[in-house]
Write a protein that holds these residues in place. Structure first.
Motif, mmCIF file in Angstrom:
data_model
loop_
_atom_site.group_PDB
_atom_site.id
_atom_site.type_symbol
_atom_site.label_atom_id
_atom_site.label_comp_id
_atom_site.label_asym_id
_atom_site.label_seq_id
_atom_site.Cartn_x
_atom_site.Cartn_y
_atom_site.Cartn_z
ATOM 1 N N LYS A 187 67.870 26.148 23.772
ATOM 2 C CA LYS A 187 68.353 25.289 24.848
ATOM 3 C C LYS A 187 69.880 25.208 24.834
ATOM 4 O O LYS A 187 70.523 25.185 25.881
ATOM 5 N N GLU A 188 70.444 25.169 23.641
ATOM 6 C CA GLU A 188 71.899 25.132 23.515
ATOM 7 C C GLU A 188 72.523 26.411 24.071
ATOM 8 O O GLU A 188 73.531 26.371 24.797
ATOM 9 N N ALA A 196 68.519 20.295 24.674
ATOM 10 C CA ALA A 196 68.823 20.707 23.300
ATOM 11 C C ALA A 196 68.904 19.482 22.403
ATOM 12 O O ALA A 196 68.395 19.479 21.278
ATOM 13 N N TYR A 197 69.557 18.429 22.896
ATOM 14 C CA TYR A 197 69.656 17.172 22.146
ATOM 15 C C TYR A 197 68.263 16.645 21.787
ATOM 16 O O TYR A 197 67.992 16.288 20.635
ATOM 17 N N CYS A 201 66.490 16.320 18.029
ATOM 18 C CA CYS A 201 66.001 15.022 17.552
ATOM 19 C C CYS A 201 64.536 15.101 17.138
ATOM 20 O O CYS A 201 64.104 14.426 16.196
ATOM 21 N N ALA A 202 63.759 15.933 17.831
ATOM 22 C CA ALA A 202 62.326 16.053 17.559
ATOM 23 C C ALA A 202 62.033 16.723 16.221
ATOM 24 O O ALA A 202 60.907 16.653 15.716
ATOM 25 N N MET A 217 70.488 16.730 12.728
ATOM 26 C CA MET A 217 71.197 15.535 13.168
ATOM 27 C C MET A 217 72.608 15.871 13.653
ATOM 28 O O MET A 217 73.097 15.320 14.631
ATOM 29 N N LEU A 218 73.279 16.786 12.955
ATOM 30 C CA LEU A 218 74.608 17.208 13.387
ATOM 31 C C LEU A 218 74.535 17.907 14.742
ATOM 32 O O LEU A 218 75.357 17.662 15.639
ATOM 33 N N ALA A 219 73.526 18.779 14.885
ATOM 34 C CA ALA A 219 73.370 19.504 16.147
ATOM 35 C C ALA A 219 73.056 18.552 17.285
ATOM 36 O O ALA A 219 73.578 18.710 18.404
#
Length: 231
Positions: A187-188, A196-197, A201-202, A217-219
């Motif tokens: 997605k990014e 993507a976010y 998170c998932a 988490m950083l991504a």
């Protein structure tokens, strides 16, 4: 779908599959013959090849002949000699079509072809796993490997489809967390930062390593900044 290019050297996150299953992690990790092995390990595999070859030489009609061929092929594969490994796996599937090793040989032949940059041949071998009369225990690794192949070739939509398929079918699989992470990466690359976010998170829903947790988490934080707003 973009034309498939014969390459698989692009960097990619590594799945967490157990190495004894020869996971998709090894698709990209192997280098030249013996380069990843200690002298002791090389000696071990060379000895296994020698002993198994003697079985075939002196007892060609033995009921253990297919076991010997499998051991030889696996040893060459571990040493990084993918050409010879592929020959042994092909010999086994040709001469012993009812052997218990046929299914896994088809999978390993696919891995050999990936490492040799012959992705079209790899897909042919993987198709044998997918179309096996009985559901193959290697099917989940085929799905993941195909996702990695498409990602490496820049076919991000197709790669995302394979990773989603993996997560849907094998939510408890060895590479489920990495498959979910790679959905975020796809997605990014497609510049769909909000999706993507959410994908990153998932990753927390799965069994994952500490390193992967922090990477995800950083991504996700990075994607939140890229997105117009966090809903």
């Amino acid at each position: 779908m973009k034309p498939r290019k014969s390459r698989l050297k692009a960097s990619a996150a590594k799945p967490t599959s157990r190495i004894l299953k020869i996971s998709p992690r090894e698709v990209r990790a192997r280098l030249s013959r013996g380069s990843n092995l200690s002298l002791e390990a090389c000696s071990f595999y060379d000895d296994a090849i020698k002993k198994a070859s003697n079985v075939l030489k002196y007892h060609p009609n033995s009921k253990w002949a297919d076991d010997a061929l499998w051991l030889i092929g696996k040893s060459y594969f571990a040493e990084g000699d993918y050409i010879q490994a592929d020959r042994n796996f092909k010999e086994l599937t040709t001469n012993y079509p009812t052997s218990k090793y046929v299914d896994r040989c088809n999978f390993y032949m696919g891995l050999c072809q990936i490492n040799l940059d012959h992705e079209d041949l790899a897909l042919t071998d993987f198709a044998s796993v997918e179309n096996a009369p009985r559901k193959s225990p290697y099917l989940e690794f085929v799905i993941y490997a195909k996702g990695m192949m498409d990602y490496g070739d820049g076919n991000y939509e197709d790669a995302e489809g394979h990773f989603k398929q993996y997560v849907d079918k094998y939510p408890g699989g060895d590479s489920a967390s990495m498959a979910q992470f790679n959905i975020g990466r796809c997605k990014e690359q497609l510049k769909d930062y909000w999706e993507a976010y959410k994908a990153y998170c998932a990753v927390r829903k799965f069994d994952l390593t500490k390193d992967l947790f922090f990477d995800a988490m950083l991504a996700s934080a990075t994607m939140a900044l890229e997105s117009d707003s966090i809903k």
